[in-house]
Design an enzyme around this catalytic site. Structure first.
Site, PDB file in Angstrom:
ATOM      1  N   CYS A 101       0.840  -1.198   0.000  1.00  0.00           N
ATOM      2  CA  CYS A 101       0.000   0.000   0.000  1.00  0.00           C
ATOM      3  C   CYS A 101       0.875   1.249   0.000  1.00  0.00           C
ATOM      4  O   CYS A 101       0.616   2.202  -0.744  1.00  0.00           O
ATOM      5  CB  CYS A 101      -0.930  -0.012   1.204  1.00  0.00           C
ATOM      6  SG  CYS A 101      -2.122   1.355   1.226  1.00  0.00           S
ATOM      7  N   CYS A 199      -6.491  -3.968   6.761  1.00  0.00           N
ATOM      8  CA  CYS A 199      -7.690  -3.130   6.696  1.00  0.00           C
ATOM      9  C   CYS A 199      -8.807  -3.760   5.876  1.00  0.00           C
ATOM     10  O   CYS A 199      -9.987  -3.514   6.152  1.00  0.00           O
ATOM     11  CB  CYS A 199      -7.339  -1.750   6.161  1.00  0.00           C
ATOM     12  SG  CYS A 199      -6.799  -1.717   4.435  1.00  0.00           S
TER      13      CYS A 199
END
Length: 366
Positions: A101, A199
Site C-alpha cells: 500500500c 484493513c
C-alpha cells in the site's frame, strides 16, 4: 511549498497535516477511499479506510482550516494490494499488504497524481525521518522513538519518492505527545484507537477470507522427509512459523511441537518440522530497491542490520548484490522467515533499502 496531506482519519495524519500548516506550507487534505464497500463502518480499531474514517478526516481538516477532498483509489487498491495479497498467498508466500500500500498507493499512485496537480510533496503521519546529507541527497531514517518507528514499512520508497515525501512526526518522542497535541488543537481524533491488522479483512480472519476467494482443496501435511502426517483444506491458509491448527494426527517422536517450515502451493502440500528448522542462515530477493543513494559498489559485501517484520529487532548482517539478488546473511540465524516477507536493510538509523524475499536457506539442512 504546496503540500498534499494524506489524511487517513487517524490522529497521526491529522497532527502531521496541522504541523505542515504551521510550518508555512500551502496544505490540502485528501482522504483515500480504498474500500470497495463505501458504507462499511469501522469495527473496533481495525481498518483505516471506512466511511467513518473519511468523516473523521473531514472534521480534522475543517478544524485545521484546510481544503479537503476524497479521492477514489479503490480500483487501484484492489489491483495493487488486495489482488496481490491473494496471488502471493496462492503462490505460497507471506505478503505484507501495508508495504504494498505504501509502495503502490500512497507513494506511487497518490504521489503521481499530486505531482500532476502541481503539489511539491505528500505529507503523511508516519513516524520516520528524512535527513539530507552533505551532498543534498535525501535519506530515510528511523524516527527518534524506536517504539513507534515506522521506517520499516517505508523501506520500499525510492530516491525519487523520498524527494517529495514529508514526515512531520519523525522527531516526536511518543504517541502520547501526539495525542496530547491533537487534544490541545481540538481534534476529535485525539483518543481514537490506532488501526491495526489488515484493513480489508476487518474481522481478522485471514484464513476464512482467503478460503472464500481461493477455495479449499484437501492436501497433505508432510515432514521434511516427505512422510505424510495429516491433511489440510488449503495450503494458502498456512504460513511459515505457524504452530496452531496443523491437524497432525499424532505427536512427533520426541514429543515436541511441530511448525510450518514450507508451503508448496503447486503440490498443495504443507511441510512441518521442529522449531530449530525454522532458523534461516541466508535470505535473498531479486525485487530489491534502494531508499535514496545506493551503495557505491553493492556487489562488495557490506555490514548492515536486517529487519524482517515491522516490530522485529534489527539483526547484524552482511549483504551484497550477487547474481541479480540482494543476498543477506545475518550474523545469527533469523527465525521463521517466509518468502514474500520484506527484508529491510539498515546502516545505523538509515534505511538503505529493501527486498521482497524470494528464497531462504535453512541453517539446519535435512
Amino acid at each position: 511549498m504546496k503540500v498534499l496531506a494524506a489524511m487517513s482519519g487517524g490522529v497521526d495524519s491529522a497532527v502531521a497535516a496541522a504541523r505542515a500548516v504551521e510550518a508555512g506550507h500551502d496544505v490540502v487534505g485528501v482522504h483515500l477511499a480504498l474500500s470497495r464497500m463505501p458504507g462499511t463502518l469501522r469495527t473496533g480499531s481495525r481498518g483505516c479506510c471506512t466511511i467513518e474514517d473519511s468523516m473523521d478526516a473531514q472534521r480534522a481538516a475543517n478544524i485545521i482550516g484546510i481544503p479537503y477532498y476524497v479521492w477514489d483509489f479503490s480500483e487501484r487498491f484492489k489491483l495493487d494490494v488486495v489482488d496481490d495479497f491473494i496471488a502471493e498467498y496462492s503462490a505460497g508466500r507471506t505478503p505484507n499488504p501495508c508495504m504494498r500500500c505504501n509502495e503502490r498507493i500512497k507513494f506511487a499512485a497518490l504521489l503521481e497524481k499530486a505531482l500532476d496537480l502541481g503539489f511539491d510533496a505528500v505529507c503523511t503521519g508516519h513516524y520516520a525521518a528524512i535527513v539530507t546529507d552533505e551532498d543534498g541527497n535525501r535519506e530515510l531514517h528511523r524516527a527518534s522513538a524506536w517504539a513507534k518507528d515506522q521506517s520499516y514499512v517505508l523501506g520500499v520508497l525510492t530516491a525519487e519518492q523520498l524527494a517529495h515525501a514529508m514526515f512531520p512526526l519523525g522527531a516526536t518522542p511518543s504517541k502520547a505527545e501526539v495525542r496530547a497535541e491533537a487534544a490541545a488543537r481540538g481534534l476529535s481524533v485525539a483518543n481514537k484507537p490506532d488501526s491495526h491488522d489488515i484493513c480489508f479483512i476487518p474481522d481478522g480472519d485471514t484464513r476464512g477470507w482467503l478460503a472464500e476467494r481461493v477455495g479449499t482443496a484437501t492436501g497433505d501435511i508432510v515432514d521434511r522427509e516427505g512422510n505424510r502426517l495429516g491433511t489440510h483444506e488449503g495450503a494458502h491458509a498456512y504460513t511459515v512459523g505457524q504452530r496452531k491448527g496443523l491437524n497432525v494426527g499424532y505427536p512427533s517422536p520426541d514429543g515436541r511441537p511441530r511448525f510450518v517450515l514450507e508451503v508448496r502451493p503447486k503440490e498443495n502440500t504443507v511441510v512441518v518440522g521442529p522449531r530449530e528448522a525454522l532458523d534461516i542462515a541466508e535470505i535473498a530477493g531479486s525485487r530489491y530497491t534502494w531508499a535514496g543513494m545506493a551503495p557505491a559498489d553493492p556487489t562488495t559485501p557490506f555490514a548492515c542490520e536486517v529487519q524482517i517484520r515491522a516490530h522485529a529487532d534489527p539483526v547484524p548482517a552482511v549483504a551484497s548484490v550477487t547474481g541479480g539478488e540482494l543476498v543477506i546473511r545475518p550474523d545469527v540465524p533469523l527465525n521463521g522467515v517466509a518468502p514474500g516477507q520484506t527484508a529491510v536493510v539498515y546502516v545505523g538509523t538509515r534505511v538503505l533499502g529493501q527486498t521482497t524475499i524470494d528464497r531462504t536457506v535453512s541453517a539446519v539442512p535435512v
